[in-house]
Design a protein around this motif. Structure first.
Motif, mmCIF file in Angstrom:
data_model
loop_
_atom_site.group_PDB
_atom_site.id
_atom_site.type_symbol
_atom_site.label_atom_id
_atom_site.label_comp_id
_atom_site.label_asym_id
_atom_site.label_seq_id
_atom_site.Cartn_x
_atom_site.Cartn_y
_atom_site.Cartn_z
ATOM 1 N N LEU A 52 0.836 -1.204 0.000
ATOM 2 C CA LEU A 52 0.000 0.000 0.000
ATOM 3 C C LEU A 52 0.869 1.253 0.000
ATOM 4 C CD1 LEU A 52 -2.930 -0.573 2.535
ATOM 5 C CD2 LEU A 52 -3.103 -0.271 0.070
ATOM 6 N N LEU A 53 1.963 1.213 0.728
ATOM 7 C CA LEU A 53 2.799 2.396 0.859
ATOM 8 C C LEU A 53 3.679 2.630 -0.373
ATOM 9 C CD1 LEU A 53 3.824 1.834 4.574
ATOM 10 C CD2 LEU A 53 2.574 3.833 3.719
ATOM 11 N N SER B 87 3.888 0.702 -3.545
ATOM 12 C CA SER B 87 3.483 0.426 -4.936
ATOM 13 C C SER B 87 2.974 1.669 -5.670
ATOM 14 C CB SER B 87 2.429 -0.683 -4.971
ATOM 15 O OG SER B 87 2.986 -1.901 -4.526
ATOM 16 N N PRO B 88 2.182 2.537 -5.021
ATOM 17 C CA PRO B 88 1.714 3.724 -5.753
ATOM 18 C C PRO B 88 2.865 4.607 -6.242
ATOM 19 C CG PRO B 88 0.343 3.383 -3.822
ATOM 20 C CD PRO B 88 1.505 2.425 -3.701
ATOM 21 N N LEU C 239 5.845 3.538 -7.101
ATOM 22 C CA LEU C 239 6.467 2.829 -8.215
ATOM 23 C C LEU C 239 5.640 2.972 -9.495
ATOM 24 C CD1 LEU C 239 8.942 1.005 -8.741
ATOM 25 C CD2 LEU C 239 7.421 -0.952 -8.458
ATOM 26 N N VAL C 240 4.334 2.836 -9.395
ATOM 27 C CA VAL C 240 3.478 2.922 -10.586
ATOM 28 C C VAL C 240 3.475 4.332 -11.157
ATOM 29 C CG1 VAL C 240 1.101 2.777 -11.420
ATOM 30 C CG2 VAL C 240 2.026 0.972 -9.965
ATOM 31 N N ARG C 241 3.368 5.335 -10.280
ATOM 32 C CA ARG C 241 3.354 6.713 -10.752
ATOM 33 C C ARG C 241 4.659 7.035 -11.485
ATOM 34 N NH1 ARG C 241 1.316 12.462 -8.771
ATOM 35 N NH2 ARG C 241 -0.644 11.359 -8.708
ATOM 36 N N LEU D 17 0.106 9.751 0.586
ATOM 37 C CA LEU D 17 0.028 8.283 0.595
ATOM 38 C C LEU D 17 0.176 7.744 2.011
ATOM 39 C CD1 LEU D 17 2.257 7.038 -2.378
ATOM 40 C CD2 LEU D 17 -0.237 6.878 -2.190
#
Lengths: 213, 213
Positions: free
Chosen positions: A179-180, A182-183, A185-187, A203
């Motif tokens: 949750l912390l 991955s966002p 990394l994707v962005r 986040l």
């Protein structure tokens, strides 16, 4: 006895210097030519060591690059020689623990944001991410060599917060890590928007507090 | 008047058939040969239409593939012809709304898990993800054509939950979308572990409730 130890310490020092040169060369070359064109020969030439020196410590170019990432991320080149390939530096590394999980997570995530915004890191990590995405064997190596030790570091800090009563006792720490991080990394990987400290802070706050009122 | 409408309806029907054939061909070809080798010629040949038919509706192979993804994801090929390229299907699509945000998010995320575990979708999406990661122009196209409309769908459902008092009034909906979906994407892209409904359910529950006690 002192006479025997001095040359041995000299060898260890030279090993550490070679090791650091190899990892730096691997990191820089991956940024310049991409993972596909990265070769043990090229790394050896830039590092000024023989190919055999590299093969003595690492089984493949992927293994070298993972250790290069570990060095970049933890700031430690490992204990030199020995072939454990940076494992020690991760064992010794730890996320900051001031006793305030929210502040510490922000410190770490801000550092991740700065790393991903560093052009040198961006090119190398992007090259590696792309290879991982379409090479299942490399993905397995990545999972074992880089992702798992880094994940363990993160979980260790979260576990301490759990024991201090700052996180839910039944929290799944793997889910929490995802949750912390991955966002971010994707962005970064999909270039979906600017990667800022403000975004990282939002986040952390939302993951900690939840989406409900 | 009936005589005039019949041929026109026939044309629309043929357009829709061609459109669906083109999108299906693009989707399948991307899975087989990868994005780099995907060509308008190849798509036209497999779909049994002329190249000009494709260029009339789409400016590039990337645009075709994005619409193919939209069709796969929403189950709608768009309204046929016209060149809006599937925009209508997203406008009309919506996430389920039973009034229970947790149950609805699980429904949607389970469907995402099933999609990512579908080998046909896996290969195509992986090819596209890899290209997006190292092609900034394609990333911009992806952001505009696929990510933004899908994100708007998700935010619309979250906003409804916010208005119903099920989510915090000050929740940043972009951060919420990232918290929910990015971990699925990373676990899939980096093959970090099995992608299961159980994992998706844990993500939804933790993101909604937060990590604190």
């Amino acid at each position: 006895m002192t006479d025997q130890r001095r040359p041995s310490a000299g060898v260890a020092r030279r090993s550490e210097t070679s090791r650091r040169a190899v990892l730096t060369a691997a990191f820089e070359l991956a940024a310049e030519v991409g993972y596909a064109k990265l070769s043990i020969e090229g790394i050896a030439a830039r590092a000024g060591v023989g190919k055999q020196t590299i093969y003595r410590w690492w089984p493949s170019k992927g293994a070298v690059l993972f250790d290069a990432f570990l060095m970049f991320t933890t700031g430690e080149p490992g204990e030199g020689g020995g072939g454990e390939g940076g494992g020690e530096s991760v064992e010794e590394a730890a996320l900051p623990d001031t006793g305030d999980i929210e502040a510490d997570l922000k410190t770490v995530m801000f550092a991740t944001v700065d790393e991903l915004n560093d052009p040198r890191y961006d090119r190398t990590m992007r090259a590696l991410s792309i290879e991982i995405a379409h090479d299942a064997d490399l993905a397995a190596l990545y999972a074992e060599r880089l992702n798992r030790p880094m994940r363990e570091l993160k979980k260790r800090r979260l576990r301490a917060a759990q024991e201090a009563g700052q996180l839910a006792a039944d929290l799944d720490l793997d889910v929490a890590v995802d949750l912390l991080w991955s966002p971010l990394l994707v962005r970064w990987l999909h270039r979906e928007g600017p990667l800022t400290h403000e975004y990282a802070a939002a986040l952390v706050e939302t993951a900690l507090g939840g989406m409900r009122p």
